[in-house]
Design a protein around this motif. Structure first.
Motif, PDB file in Angstrom:
ATOM      1  N   GLY A  90       0.810  -1.207   0.000  1.00 10.53           N
ATOM      2  CA  GLY A  90       0.000   0.000   0.000  1.00 10.53           C
ATOM      3  C   GLY A  90       0.845   1.258   0.000  1.00 10.53           C
ATOM      4  N   ALA A  91       2.049   1.183   0.512  1.00 10.63           N
ATOM      5  CA  ALA A  91       2.927   2.353   0.544  1.00 10.63           C
ATOM      6  C   ALA A  91       3.753   2.471  -0.729  1.00 10.63           C
ATOM      7  CB  ALA A  91       3.852   2.272   1.754  1.00 10.63           C
ATOM      8  N   THR A  92       4.148   1.359  -1.303  1.00 18.04           N
ATOM      9  CA  THR A  92       5.043   1.409  -2.456  1.00 18.04           C
ATOM     10  C   THR A  92       4.310   1.504  -3.786  1.00 18.04           C
ATOM     11  OG1 THR A  92       5.153  -1.002  -2.497  1.00 18.04           O
ATOM     12  CG2 THR A  92       6.883   0.160  -1.297  1.00 18.04           C
ATOM     13  N   SER A  93       3.099   1.004  -3.885  1.00 18.98           N
ATOM     14  CA  SER A  93       2.386   1.028  -5.162  1.00 18.98           C
ATOM     15  C   SER A  93       2.167   2.441  -5.698  1.00 18.98           C
ATOM     16  CB  SER A  93       1.048   0.306  -5.037  1.00 18.98           C
ATOM     17  OG  SER A  93       1.258  -1.064  -4.805  1.00 18.98           O
ATOM     18  N   PRO A  94       1.690   3.388  -4.890  1.00 17.36           N
ATOM     19  CA  PRO A  94       1.550   4.748  -5.420  1.00 17.36           C
ATOM     20  C   PRO A  94       2.889   5.358  -5.818  1.00 17.36           C
ATOM     21  CG  PRO A  94       0.298   4.522  -3.401  1.00 17.36           C
ATOM     22  CD  PRO A  94       1.129   3.290  -3.539  1.00 17.36           C
ATOM     23  N   VAL A 134       3.828   6.780  -9.552  1.00 16.73           N
ATOM     24  CA  VAL A 134       4.306   8.139  -9.820  1.00 16.73           C
ATOM     25  C   VAL A 134       5.612   8.086 -10.606  1.00 16.73           C
ATOM     26  CG1 VAL A 134       5.256  10.207  -8.706  1.00 16.73           C
ATOM     27  CG2 VAL A 134       3.139   9.184  -7.870  1.00 16.73           C
ATOM     28  N   VAL A 135       6.503   7.193 -10.215  1.00 16.86           N
ATOM     29  CA  VAL A 135       7.783   7.060 -10.921  1.00 16.86           C
ATOM     30  C   VAL A 135       7.541   6.601 -12.358  1.00 16.86           C
ATOM     31  CG1 VAL A 135       9.944   5.746 -11.023  1.00 16.86           C
ATOM     32  CG2 VAL A 135       9.140   6.662  -8.846  1.00 16.86           C
ATOM     33  N   ALA A 136       6.631   5.650 -12.564  1.00 17.47           N
ATOM     34  CA  ALA A 136       6.353   5.142 -13.903  1.00 17.47           C
ATOM     35  C   ALA A 136       5.768   6.221 -14.808  1.00 17.47           C
ATOM     36  CB  ALA A 136       5.399   3.951 -13.820  1.00 17.47           C
ATOM     37  N   GLU A 137       4.902   7.061 -14.259  1.00 18.87           N
ATOM     38  CA  GLU A 137       4.312   8.121 -15.072  1.00 18.87           C
ATOM     39  C   GLU A 137       5.307   9.239 -15.358  1.00 18.87           C
ATOM     40  OE1 GLU A 137       0.668   9.461 -13.378  1.00 18.87           O
ATOM     41  OE2 GLU A 137      -0.326   7.538 -13.712  1.00 18.87           O
ATOM     42  N   ALA A 138       6.228   9.491 -14.435  1.00 17.76           N
ATOM     43  CA  ALA A 138       7.195  10.570 -14.620  1.00 17.76           C
ATOM     44  C   ALA A 138       8.374  10.145 -15.494  1.00 17.76           C
ATOM     45  CB  ALA A 138       7.704  11.063 -13.273  1.00 17.76           C
ATOM     46  N   THR A 139       8.711   8.860 -15.477  1.00 15.00           N
ATOM     47  CA  THR A 139       9.875   8.388 -16.238  1.00 15.00           C
ATOM     48  C   THR A 139       9.443   7.262 -17.167  1.00 15.00           C
ATOM     49  OG1 THR A 139      10.507   6.845 -14.476  1.00 15.00           O
ATOM     50  CG2 THR A 139      11.465   9.039 -14.384  1.00 15.00           C
ATOM     51  N   THR A 140      10.120   6.136 -17.094  1.00 14.61           N
ATOM     52  CA  THR A 140       9.794   4.996 -17.950  1.00 14.61           C
ATOM     53  C   THR A 140       9.416   3.794 -17.090  1.00 14.61           C
ATOM     54  OG1 THR A 140      12.069   4.162 -17.954  1.00 14.61           O
ATOM     55  CG2 THR A 140      11.487   5.763 -19.659  1.00 14.61           C
ATOM     56  N   LEU A 141       8.823   2.827 -17.730  1.00 13.77           N
ATOM     57  CA  LEU A 141       8.469   1.590 -17.034  1.00 13.77           C
ATOM     58  C   LEU A 141       9.725   0.886 -16.530  1.00 13.77           C
ATOM     59  CD1 LEU A 141       6.298  -0.383 -16.163  1.00 13.77           C
ATOM     60  CD2 LEU A 141       6.497  -1.483 -18.395  1.00 13.77           C
ATOM     61  N   ARG A 142      10.790   0.958 -17.287  1.00 13.69           N
ATOM     62  CA  ARG A 142      12.048   0.321 -16.876  1.00 13.69           C
ATOM     63  C   ARG A 142      12.541   0.903 -15.547  1.00 13.69           C
ATOM     64  NH1 ARG A 142      16.410  -0.741 -21.126  1.00 13.69           N
ATOM     65  NH2 ARG A 142      16.478  -2.866 -20.436  1.00 13.69           N
ATOM     66  N   THR A 143      12.427   2.219 -15.389  1.00 18.07           N
ATOM     67  CA  THR A 143      12.843   2.868 -14.141  1.00 18.07           C
ATOM     68  C   THR A 143      11.945   2.441 -12.992  1.00 18.07           C
ATOM     69  OG1 THR A 143      13.618   4.755 -15.412  1.00 18.07           O
ATOM     70  CG2 THR A 143      13.309   5.094 -13.062  1.00 18.07           C
ATOM     71  N   ALA A 144      10.638   2.352 -13.258  1.00 12.95           N
ATOM     72  CA  ALA A 144       9.707   1.925 -12.214  1.00 12.95           C
ATOM     73  C   ALA A 144       9.995   0.501 -11.772  1.00 12.95           C
ATOM     74  CB  ALA A 144       8.272   2.047 -12.716  1.00 12.95           C
ATOM     75  N   LEU A 145      10.298  -0.371 -12.708  1.00 11.99           N
ATOM     76  CA  LEU A 145      10.622  -1.753 -12.349  1.00 11.99           C
ATOM     77  C   LEU A 145      11.954  -1.840 -11.609  1.00 11.99           C
ATOM     78  CD1 LEU A 145       9.394  -3.614 -15.542  1.00 11.99           C
ATOM     79  CD2 LEU A 145       8.265  -3.447 -13.321  1.00 11.99           C
ATOM     80  N   ALA A 146      12.866  -0.949 -11.916  1.00 12.60           N
ATOM     81  CA  ALA A 146      14.135  -0.908 -11.171  1.00 12.60           C
ATOM     82  C   ALA A 146      13.877  -0.549  -9.715  1.00 12.60           C
ATOM     83  CB  ALA A 146      15.093   0.083 -11.817  1.00 12.60           C
ATOM     84  N   CYS A 147      12.879   0.302  -9.485  1.00  5.51           N
ATOM     85  CA  CYS A 147      12.507   0.632  -8.096  1.00  5.51           C
ATOM     86  C   CYS A 147      12.035  -0.615  -7.359  1.00  5.51           C
ATOM     87  CB  CYS A 147      11.412   1.683  -8.072  1.00  5.51           C
ATOM     88  SG  CYS A 147      11.961   3.309  -8.560  1.00  5.51           S
ATOM     89  N   LEU A 148      11.300  -1.467  -8.050  1.00  6.65           N
ATOM     90  CA  LEU A 148      10.812  -2.691  -7.417  1.00  6.65           C
ATOM     91  C   LEU A 148      11.962  -3.604  -7.013  1.00  6.65           C
ATOM     92  CD1 LEU A 148       7.693  -3.555  -9.593  1.00  6.65           C
ATOM     93  CD2 LEU A 148       7.759  -2.535  -7.320  1.00  6.65           C
ATOM     94  N   VAL A 149      13.053  -3.541  -7.741  1.00 10.83           N
ATOM     95  CA  VAL A 149      14.240  -4.317  -7.380  1.00 10.83           C
ATOM     96  C   VAL A 149      14.943  -3.660  -6.195  1.00 10.83           C
ATOM     97  CG1 VAL A 149      16.509  -5.061  -8.191  1.00 10.83           C
ATOM     98  CG2 VAL A 149      14.527  -5.246  -9.693  1.00 10.83           C
ATOM     99  N   ALA A 150      14.947  -2.334  -6.169  1.00 12.20           N
ATOM    100  CA  ALA A 150      15.675  -1.608  -5.128  1.00 12.20           C
ATOM    101  C   ALA A 150      14.972  -1.662  -3.776  1.00 12.20           C
ATOM    102  CB  ALA A 150      15.868  -0.154  -5.552  1.00 12.20           C
ATOM    103  N   PHE A 151      13.637  -1.738  -3.739  1.00 12.50           N
ATOM    104  CA  PHE A 151      12.913  -1.709  -2.465  1.00 12.50           C
ATOM    105  C   PHE A 151      13.326  -2.832  -1.511  1.00 12.50           C
ATOM    106  CE2 PHE A 151       9.260   0.778  -4.533  1.00 12.50           C
ATOM    107  CZ  PHE A 151       9.825   1.977  -4.151  1.00 12.50           C
ATOM    108  N   PRO A 152      13.418  -4.082  -1.941  1.00 17.43           N
ATOM    109  CA  PRO A 152      13.855  -5.128  -0.992  1.00 17.43           C
ATOM    110  C   PRO A 152      15.288  -4.914  -0.497  1.00 17.43           C
ATOM    111  CG  PRO A 152      12.808  -6.131  -2.896  1.00 17.43           C
ATOM    112  CD  PRO A 152      12.974  -4.673  -3.206  1.00 17.43           C
ATOM    113  N   VAL A 153      16.153  -4.389  -1.373  1.00 16.63           N
ATOM    114  CA  VAL A 153      17.535  -4.113  -0.958  1.00 16.63           C
ATOM    115  C   VAL A 153      17.549  -3.024   0.110  1.00 16.63           C
ATOM    116  CG1 VAL A 153      19.779  -3.272  -1.745  1.00 16.63           C
ATOM    117  CG2 VAL A 153      18.470  -4.861  -3.171  1.00 16.63           C
TER     118      VAL A 153
END
Length: 64
Positions: free
Chosen positions: A24-28, A32-51
């Protein structure tokens, strides 16, 4: 895709439930990141969150 719909806030799953951990905290944020940049950047965030979560957990002290 079945179960997906487009709304004013972008595209999101119709079957999503609230109150499931940190989603619920990370989805918004990812939206926002996906709309401001690219899908690739948004998916990179999903990799970075667990780290980042692991690094944050390393700072916790042992209970006494």
């Amino acid at each position: 895709m079945a179960g997906w719909r487009a709304d004013a806030g972008g595209v999101r799953g119709g079957g999503a439930r609230r109150g499931r951990g940190g989603a619920g905290a990370t989805s918004p944020l990812v939206g926002v990141v996906a709309e401001a940049t690219t899908l690739r950047t948004a998916l990179a965030c999903l990799v970075a969150f667990p780290v980042l979560a692991w690094l944050l957990a390393r700072t916790l002290r042992e209970p006494v």
